[in-house]
Write an enzyme that holds these catalytic residues in place. Sequence first.
Site, mmCIF file in Angstrom:
data_model
loop_
_atom_site.group_PDB
_atom_site.id
_atom_site.type_symbol
_atom_site.label_atom_id
_atom_site.label_comp_id
_atom_site.label_asym_id
_atom_site.label_seq_id
_atom_site.Cartn_x
_atom_site.Cartn_y
_atom_site.Cartn_z
ATOM 1 N N SER A 206 0.836 -1.201 0.000
ATOM 2 C CA SER A 206 0.000 0.000 0.000
ATOM 3 C C SER A 206 0.875 1.257 0.000
ATOM 4 O O SER A 206 1.690 1.436 -0.891
ATOM 5 C CB SER A 206 -0.969 -0.038 1.184
ATOM 6 O OG SER A 206 -1.957 0.953 1.062
ATOM 7 N N ASP A 302 -8.366 -2.798 -7.315
ATOM 8 C CA ASP A 302 -7.792 -2.527 -5.995
ATOM 9 C C ASP A 302 -8.888 -2.031 -5.046
ATOM 10 O O ASP A 302 -9.507 -0.985 -5.278
ATOM 11 C CB ASP A 302 -6.683 -1.485 -6.119
ATOM 12 C CG ASP A 302 -5.961 -1.239 -4.814
ATOM 13 O OD1 ASP A 302 -4.879 -1.804 -4.620
ATOM 14 O OD2 ASP A 302 -6.508 -0.495 -3.965
ATOM 15 N N HIS A 370 -6.429 -5.812 -1.722
ATOM 16 C CA HIS A 370 -5.450 -4.757 -1.506
ATOM 17 C C HIS A 370 -4.369 -5.337 -0.601
ATOM 18 O O HIS A 370 -4.626 -5.648 0.558
ATOM 19 C CB HIS A 370 -6.109 -3.540 -0.854
ATOM 20 C CG HIS A 370 -5.181 -2.362 -0.681
ATOM 21 N ND1 HIS A 370 -4.699 -1.652 -1.758
ATOM 22 C CD2 HIS A 370 -4.641 -1.795 0.422
ATOM 23 C CE1 HIS A 370 -3.918 -0.674 -1.315
ATOM 24 N NE2 HIS A 370 -3.868 -0.750 0.007
#
Length: 425
Positions: A206, A302, A370
């Site tokens: 991330s 995502d 994610h």
Amino acid sequence: MSFLCWCALYEYHLSSAASKIIQFGSKKFTRMMIRKARQWLCVILIGSLSVLKTYGFYVNITYLESAVDVGAVCLDGSPPAYHLDMGSGAGINNWLVHIEGGGWCNNVSTCLARKLTRLGSSNQMVEQVAFSGILHDQPIYNPDFYNWNKIKVRYCDGASFTGDVEKVDPKTNLHFRGARIFRAVIEDLLAKGMNNAENAILSGCSAGGLTSILHCDKFKAFFPTSTKVKCLADAGYFINSRDLFGDRRLEAFYDDVVKLHGSAKNLPSSCTSKMKNSLCFFPENVVQEIETPLFITNAAYDSWQIKNALAPGVVDPHGTWHNCKLDIEQCSSDQIAIIQEFRLEFLRALDGFFGTSAPRGLFINSCYAHCQTEIQETWFMNDSPMLSNKTIGEAVGDWFYDRSAFEEIDCPYPCDKTCHNRIFK
């Protein structure tokens, strides 16, 4: 409830108590007392909980107190931290530095709120974190990197380790020093043996995945030319998409992040010399110039970007996207059509990823997810997501060791039956 949840719960109460007693002693002494109390509480809890129901193991925290002297500190002025699992055997001179994720803060208010959490203060961090997936220490779960020195760098600056503002406003006591933290941690690891590395990877998830892109060439510069250095970004390829109203919400957000944290000087000059600084926070505008080999693994759908950039609550006042964002199988046909357009926009943003001399790798699946490298189930298991009959772990390993190239993009949702689509509670 898991061990980490229990520890986090106790940490919250300890931190609240600490805020009331900190006036009676030095901050350094209080931090030490809090840490000792947390450690004993967690030891007690470990003894009372059942066997961990996870594919992983726990690694103790290291507080880099010496970094405070050079101003390399978290938002609240506390020292940076990381978790280190030492390598062994053939992996003793191989190093994997993995950057924790956790979004960003873009103004004084959000940064003040953040510094009360683990994402802005090492005082709020648990003493142990679970290592799994790419950080696992067993060959059955992580065949190519299990015996490496593995480090998880905690994220507490709020700008993907790009900020560097000297002045600290005494009214807020906010420190924007992410770039200093990155350098201090890497230099500390070099002193602990990473300077002898034969192989090294900078990875992250991330906002940490974005860090691994933005700092990729800088990371390589710490090593001699004899060291094989590559970078891996997991769910860090954020795109400058439009939301349901047609606004580029993430671009506006990054404008504020870059200005507040003084990030411009730590973004690639090859990009900032051509466009406004905040656009250089988007990987699509910097990957062309990265010279170090780079691997991108990302879900084309995502879940963070769909929830926060495409359909955030502010553009969905009636909550028509609520169930869809929680579970892609609950999306209507109209919503699926919009999400399919997002996927196409994401793939167009990858155009600049190719055409360089540095070996590139790509694993873009069609899952609603994610971050997939830190989770054992999505990194390397019998039922992990696959492209061309390879898991993410296999694809990354083949790419790093030059066994074979890997550049695969999945077919559109819902064709991939190997996906672990995220369902949010």
